[in-house]
Design a protein around this motif. Structure first.
Motif, PDB file in Angstrom:
ATOM      1  N   LEU A  28       0.906  -1.125  -0.063  1.00  0.00           N
ATOM      2  CA  LEU A  28       0.128   0.171  -0.068  1.00  0.00           C
ATOM      3  C   LEU A  28       0.892   1.282   0.252  1.00  0.00           C
ATOM      4  CD1 LEU A  28      -3.059   1.274   0.411  1.00  0.00           C
ATOM      5  CD2 LEU A  28      -2.703   0.903   2.449  1.00  0.00           C
ATOM      6  N   ALA A  29       2.119   1.149   0.639  1.00  0.00           N
ATOM      7  CA  ALA A  29       2.860   2.477   0.730  1.00  0.00           C
ATOM      8  C   ALA A  29       3.278   2.621  -0.751  1.00  0.00           C
ATOM      9  CB  ALA A  29       4.182   1.963   1.592  1.00  0.00           C
ATOM     10  N   ALA A  89       0.616   9.715  -5.592  1.00  0.00           N
ATOM     11  CA  ALA A  89       0.795  11.279  -5.565  1.00  0.00           C
ATOM     12  C   ALA A  89       1.567  11.699  -6.523  1.00  0.00           C
ATOM     13  CB  ALA A  89       1.941  11.360  -4.357  1.00  0.00           C
ATOM     14  N   ARG A  90       2.363  10.645  -7.551  1.00  0.00           N
ATOM     15  CA  ARG A  90       3.236  11.376  -8.674  1.00  0.00           C
ATOM     16  C   ARG A  90       2.332  11.358  -9.977  1.00  0.00           C
ATOM     17  NH1 ARG A  90       7.391   7.500  -6.835  1.00  0.00           N
ATOM     18  NH2 ARG A  90       6.681   6.083  -8.791  1.00  0.00           N
ATOM     19  N   LEU A 125      -6.467   8.580  -9.719  1.00  0.00           N
ATOM     20  CA  LEU A 125      -6.435   7.038  -9.624  1.00  0.00           C
ATOM     21  C   LEU A 125      -7.742   6.648  -9.572  1.00  0.00           C
ATOM     22  CD1 LEU A 125      -4.823   4.329  -8.976  1.00  0.00           C
ATOM     23  CD2 LEU A 125      -5.415   4.926  -6.189  1.00  0.00           C
ATOM     24  N   GLN A 126      -8.169   5.569 -10.554  1.00  0.00           N
ATOM     25  CA  GLN A 126      -9.459   5.046 -10.870  1.00  0.00           C
ATOM     26  C   GLN A 126      -9.460   3.793 -10.048  1.00  0.00           C
ATOM     27  OE1 GLN A 126      -9.307   4.342 -14.996  1.00  0.00           O
ATOM     28  NE2 GLN A 126     -10.023   6.418 -15.360  1.00  0.00           N
ATOM     29  N   MET A 133      -4.655  10.129   0.041  1.00  0.00           N
ATOM     30  CA  MET A 133      -4.291   9.130  -1.214  1.00  0.00           C
ATOM     31  C   MET A 133      -4.399  10.151  -2.687  1.00  0.00           C
ATOM     32  SD  MET A 133      -5.702   5.264  -1.917  1.00  0.00           S
ATOM     33  CE  MET A 133      -4.799   4.166  -3.070  1.00  0.00           C
ATOM     34  N   GLY A 134      -4.980  11.077  -2.447  1.00  0.00           N
ATOM     35  CA  GLY A 134      -4.726  11.990  -3.700  1.00  0.00           C
ATOM     36  C   GLY A 134      -6.205  11.926  -4.384  1.00  0.00           C
TER      37      GLY A 134
END
Length: 346
Positions: A151-152, A159-160, A165-166, A188-189
């Motif tokens: 997960l990390a 983040a990049r 993110l879907q 999580m963005g």
């Protein structure tokens, strides 16, 4: 097979829990509102596909059916009463709830999170909550060929990213959507929730490359867990699951505020007497506290958990509140897209 044998021995060893038969009823009827395939099919699914899934269920019953059969056996062993299961998927949850709302006080509705999406609130509110019997853990999965090993790493890569993110989720207004909201709040963005027809649909979205990752109920994921096609990154629970001891929780992965789960429970007819209701609750509480029963449900991907009628009522009211919200996308502040997307690269 080992769990099944253990469960048989468990049932044979239950005379200490047996109580007097329900009075005035000498039998109980459990109403199963789910089709043989487990999750309801969306409109547009071909009749041939539904027929094939139904035939397959005779050889490999859905986890929903398997859970209900275990509950049936528990009630038979603890109440010394005949317990019959009938399936009533036509008309959705409303028809099933209305059948229990009738004059027969010896009928129980087997229900769970997601059922209320197709049920009118009055039909559910008239029923008497008996007990919560199991939680349905949610897990975050990614394709085995994905670059994130944990997960990390997924958080770092998210983040990049220049695009949101879907994340595939098993339907709107569900615990899966609440989990997406929690992930968004935990940094999580940018996230786009992509709705699928249940957990299996969300998994197929990952396997086909439509989405990079998905949230799915653990019972739907377990058949894939031993293979090499998906990787389970985290479980949204307070503790690791018995059958997946190597999968960390979100808290262990650095996101302590992320927990979410579905549920299953039993609802009684309005006419069931208070004494019979208490006897049912006591029988379920004793049975679900045994290690063999907990192991049997864990083997299906559930977590055995007894909660009295007040616990189940609260879970139902929260579900009804989410279902009644016609503007879920705005309320949850998470964009929702249909599951028709270009292939995702991650």
């Amino acid at each position: 097979m080992r769990l099944s044998i253990a469960f048989v021995y468990f049932l044979l060893a239950l005379p200490a829990y047996a109580g007097a038969p329900l009075a005035p009823a000498t039998s109980l009827t459990l109403v199963n509102p789910y089709p043989a395939t487990g999750a309801a099919d969306i409109a547009g699914t071909s009749a041939m596909t539904r027929a094939l899934r139904a035939m397959q269920s005779f050889a490999t019953p859905s986890t929903t059916d398997a859970l209900l059969r275990n509950l049936q056996r528990l009630l038979v062993a603890t109440l010394a009463a005949e317990v019959t299961v009938i399936r009533n998927p036509r008309g959705g949850g409303t028809a099933a709830a209305q059948s229990v709302n009738g004059v027969d006080s010896a009928m129980l509705l087997f229900g769970g999170s997601g059922l209320t999406a197709g049920t009118t609130p009055p039909a559910m509110r008239r029923l008497q909550p008996v007990a919560l019997v199991a939680r349905i853990p949610l897990v975050l999965v990614i394709h085995a060929n994905g670059l994130a090993g944990n997960l990390a790493q997924l958080l770092e890569q998210s983040a990049r990213r220049t695009r949101p993110l879907q994340i595939g989720i098993p339907g709107e207004r569900t615990a899966g959507q609440l989990l997406v909201l929690q992930l968004q709040r935990e940094g999580m963005g940018r996230i786009v929730a992509v709705t699928y027809n249940g957990g299996n649909g969300a998994l197929r979205g990952v396997l086909s490359g439509q989405v990079a990752t998905a949230i799915s109920p653990l019972p739907a994921v377990l058949p894939y867990a031993a293979g090499q096609r998906i990787r389970i990154l985290a479980i949204a629970a307070n503790a690791r699951h018995a059958v997946l001891p190597a999968v960390p929780t979100f808290a262990e992965s650095g996101l302590p505020a992320v927990t979410a789960a579905g549920w299953h429970g039993l609802f009684a007819a309005p006419s069931m007497a208070a004494a019979d209701l208490r006897q049912l609750q006591n029988a379920l509480m004793k049975a679900l506290q045994t290690q063999d029963a907990r192991d049997a449900l864990a083997g299906l991907g559930y977590v055995a958990e007894f909660g009295d009628g007040s616990v189940l009522r609260q879970a139902l009211l929260e579900e009804l509140d989410r279902t009644a919200d016609n503007n879920a996308a705005t309320r949850f502040n998470v964009p929702i897209l249909p599951a028709v997307l270009p292939r995702e690269t991650f």
